[in-house]
Design a protein around this motif. Sequence first.
Motif, PDB file in Angstrom:
ATOM      1  N   ALA A  36       0.837  -1.201   0.000  1.00 18.54           N
ATOM      2  CA  ALA A  36       0.000   0.000   0.000  1.00 18.54           C
ATOM      3  C   ALA A  36       0.867   1.245   0.000  1.00 18.54           C
ATOM      4  N   THR A  37       0.418   2.240  -0.728  1.00 16.52           N
ATOM      5  CA  THR A  37       1.081   3.539  -0.742  1.00 16.52           C
ATOM      6  C   THR A  37       0.442   4.432   0.321  1.00 16.52           C
ATOM      7  N   LYS A  39      -1.127   7.103  -0.313  1.00 14.07           N
ATOM      8  CA  LYS A  39      -2.453   7.410  -0.872  1.00 14.07           C
ATOM      9  C   LYS A  39      -3.437   6.272  -0.602  1.00 14.07           C
ATOM     10  N   ASP A  40      -3.000   5.026  -0.758  1.00 13.39           N
ATOM     11  CA  ASP A  40      -3.880   3.885  -0.484  1.00 13.39           C
ATOM     12  C   ASP A  40      -4.351   3.880   0.969  1.00 13.39           C
ATOM     13  N   ILE A  41      -3.422   4.125   1.887  1.00 13.26           N
ATOM     14  CA  ILE A  41      -3.761   4.133   3.319  1.00 13.26           C
ATOM     15  C   ILE A  41      -4.705   5.286   3.630  1.00 13.26           C
ATOM     16  N   ASP A  43      -6.813   6.715   1.495  1.00 15.73           N
ATOM     17  CA  ASP A  43      -8.123   6.445   0.883  1.00 15.73           C
ATOM     18  C   ASP A  43      -8.895   5.342   1.591  1.00 15.73           C
ATOM     19  N   SER A  44      -8.196   4.300   2.044  1.00 15.73           N
ATOM     20  CA  SER A  44      -8.890   3.134   2.597  1.00 15.73           C
ATOM     21  C   SER A  44      -9.074   3.168   4.104  1.00 15.73           C
ATOM     22  N   ARG A  99       7.927   3.455   2.447  1.00 14.45           N
ATOM     23  CA  ARG A  99       6.546   3.594   1.974  1.00 14.45           C
ATOM     24  C   ARG A  99       6.524   4.635   0.853  1.00 14.45           C
ATOM     25  N   ALA A 102       2.601   7.415  -3.678  1.00 11.20           N
ATOM     26  CA  ALA A 102       1.513   6.982  -4.560  1.00 11.20           C
ATOM     27  C   ALA A 102       2.122   6.247  -5.739  1.00 11.20           C
ATOM     28  N   ARG A 103       1.290   5.542  -6.456  1.00 11.58           N
ATOM     29  CA  ARG A 103       1.763   4.861  -7.665  1.00 11.58           C
ATOM     30  C   ARG A 103       1.930   5.888  -8.782  1.00 11.58           C
ATOM     31  N   ASP A 106      -1.188   7.069 -10.407  1.00 12.44           N
ATOM     32  CA  ASP A 106      -2.157   7.858  -9.622  1.00 12.44           C
ATOM     33  C   ASP A 106      -1.968   9.344  -9.927  1.00 12.44           C
TER      34      ASP A 106
END
Length: 194
Positions: A36-37, A39-41, A43-44, A99, A102-103, A106
């Motif tokens: 997870a990036t 941004k993923d953390i 967002d989720s 970490r 973002a990808r 993205d």
Amino acid sequence: MRIYFWILIATTLVCGTACGTKAPPIPQAPDLLQPATIKDIMDSMVEPSGDFVFESVQEISDEHGIREKAPKTDAEWEGVRHHLYVLMEAPNLLTMEGRKAARPEDRSKTPQIENEPEEVQRLVDADRPSFVRRARRLQDAAALALKAVDAKDKDALLHAIDGIDKACENCHLHYWYPNDKRARQAAREDGVTD
């Protein structure tokens, strides 16, 4: 006397052998995956938990007048607590060494305002202590909110929520959307400073 001589020799040999051997290596913990990036953390985990906490105490003005929304039952207070734990722990994940922000895919939908992933990464890498400090502000604000939940004090929770919002906005203004002039102006008016 002869027995003491042999005891001395034996002791010297045992000590010499023991000192000369290496202790077995301490097993290393396996490297954990970091798929997870940041941004993923966000967002989720952070955004949904933040929304839940922000919506837990409100003053609502509509066609029915002004009313307050706040946790009333033990279960409602416990729900806020669970989401605050996410806000307290997420910074530990966000700041893990290695970490990524973002990808590459993205991409920003508004690049004139928002930084692209590589720019966010450059800012994070350029001054990790500042990134960690900003993340810590979220933890500190969430800890205050948790105290308010423990006391079942809706006014203290509302005040702590303001601190959570300011901690989030301060970080976002620095890394994600530093060119958003309206957000910067609103942050200045709200007392969000670096």
